[in-house]
Write a protein that holds these residues in place. Structure first.
Motif, short mmCIF file in Angstrom:
data_model
loop_
_atom_site.label_atom_id
_atom_site.label_comp_id
_atom_site.label_asym_id
_atom_site.label_seq_id
_atom_site.Cartn_x
_atom_site.Cartn_y
_atom_site.Cartn_z
N ALA A 127 0.83 -1.20 0.00
CA ALA A 127 0.00 0.00 0.00
C ALA A 127 0.87 1.25 0.00
N ARG A 128 1.92 1.24 0.80
CA ARG A 128 2.82 2.40 0.85
C ARG A 128 3.50 2.61 -0.50
N ASN A 129 3.91 1.53 -1.14
CA ASN A 129 4.55 1.64 -2.46
C ASN A 129 3.56 2.14 -3.50
N GLU A 130 2.30 1.71 -3.40
CA GLU A 130 1.30 2.22 -4.34
C GLU A 130 1.08 3.72 -4.14
N LEU A 131 1.04 4.15 -2.89
CA LEU A 131 0.89 5.58 -2.62
C LEU A 131 2.07 6.35 -3.21
N ARG A 132 3.26 5.82 -3.03
CA ARG A 132 4.44 6.48 -3.59
C ARG A 132 4.38 6.53 -5.12
N THR A 133 3.87 5.48 -5.72
CA THR A 133 3.72 5.44 -7.18
C THR A 133 2.76 6.52 -7.66
N ILE A 134 1.66 6.71 -6.93
CA ILE A 134 0.70 7.75 -7.31
C ILE A 134 1.33 9.13 -7.19
N TYR A 135 2.09 9.35 -6.12
CA TYR A 135 2.84 10.60 -6.01
C TYR A 135 3.69 10.81 -7.27
N GLY A 136 4.38 9.77 -7.68
CA GLY A 136 5.23 9.87 -8.86
C GLY A 136 4.44 10.23 -10.11
N GLU A 137 3.28 9.60 -10.28
CA GLU A 137 2.45 9.88 -11.45
C GLU A 137 1.95 11.32 -11.45
N LEU A 138 1.50 11.77 -10.28
CA LEU A 138 1.02 13.15 -10.19
C LEU A 138 2.15 14.15 -10.42
N GLY A 139 3.34 13.82 -9.91
CA GLY A 139 4.49 14.69 -10.10
C GLY A 139 4.90 14.77 -11.56
N ARG A 140 4.90 13.65 -12.25
CA ARG A 140 5.28 13.65 -13.67
C ARG A 140 4.23 14.37 -14.51
N GLU A 141 2.97 14.21 -14.14
CA GLU A 141 1.90 14.92 -14.84
C GLU A 141 2.09 16.43 -14.72
N LEU A 142 2.40 16.89 -13.51
CA LEU A 142 2.61 18.32 -13.32
C LEU A 142 3.89 18.78 -14.01
N ALA A 143 4.94 17.99 -13.90
CA ALA A 143 6.22 18.36 -14.51
C ALA A 143 6.08 18.54 -16.02
N ALA A 144 5.22 17.74 -16.63
CA ALA A 144 5.06 17.79 -18.08
C ALA A 144 4.45 19.12 -18.54
N VAL A 145 3.60 19.71 -17.72
CA VAL A 145 2.95 20.96 -18.13
C VAL A 145 3.60 22.19 -17.50
N ALA A 146 4.29 21.99 -16.38
CA ALA A 146 4.94 23.13 -15.70
C ALA A 146 6.43 23.19 -15.99
#
Length: 217
Positions: A127-146
């Protein structure tokens, strides 16, 4: 009287207090039972081992934040919308950080126990690794537009978990979680957009988090 609607809840509360104050290895099931005011045999009616208690406590530190992060991660619109992408990451950081800052006991300190790496605790680690993965996805999504660092999500995850140590050192303030969320957006180069991001993130928490009090600070 300990908080909790059931004897099971009271046992978990006592275990959380003792594990975080005197250590997992130094806490016996007898001590937990004594702290609740029940017989040791009654404790075993609810939890067969001390490891089972630890597993449930560890899982509880992640489950609420993971459920919220999953919902926010699925709530995607225009992938070119900087404000929306920033609000999703900000909301997850604020929500998760608030959970770690405001829980009755600082259970995050148990993450680094050698026992937490045992097979019995794999559901928590997953569960902790999945949460970390979601953080990564959200971060990459933001990085792509910002046009910010693609590792922003992992940085955010680490910043949130640093709140555990700050709390252990007595350094947590009422606005620690919100400051952490703001810091992530500043690292993304979005300082000027913070007011709009905060408002949009607050709306996500109101809609999906069920915890409006987290917006304090």
């Amino acid at each position: 009287m300990r908080p909790g609607a059931t004897a099971r809840d009271e046992i978990l509360d006592a275990a959380a207090e003792l594990f975080t104050s005197q250590g997992f290895a130094n806490t016996s099931t007898r001590a937990i039972a004594d702290a609740v005011g029940i017989r040791q045999s009654s404790l075993y009616h609810h939890f067969s081992t001390k490891d089972e208690l630890l597993g449930e406590l560890l899982g509880g530190t992640v489950s609420t934040s993971l459920a919220f992060a999953r919902t926010v991660n699925d709530h995607k619109g225009d992938d070119r919308d900087v404000l929306a992408a920033a609000a999703r990451l900000h909301a997850v950081v604020l929500f998760d950080g608030s959970q770690l800052c405001n829980s009755r006991w600082n259970l995050g300190v148990l993450y680094h126990l050698p026992e937490a790496r045992a097979r019995i605790f794999q559901p928590f680690m997953a569960a902790r690794n999945e949460l970390r993965t979601i953080y990564g996805e959200l971060g990459r999504e933001l990085a792509a537009v910002a046009r910010s660092d693609a590792s922003l999500g992992d940085t955010a995850f680490r910043l949130v978990e640093s709140l555990i140590n700050l709390r252990a050192d007595g350094l947590i303030a009422a606005d620690s979680a919100s400051t952490t969320a703001d810091t992530v957006l500043i690292l993304a180069g979005l300082r000027e957009e913070l007011p709009g991001v905060r408002a949009a993130g607050a709306e996500l928490i109101r809609r999906f988090g069920g915890l409006p009090e987290l917006m304090a600070g």
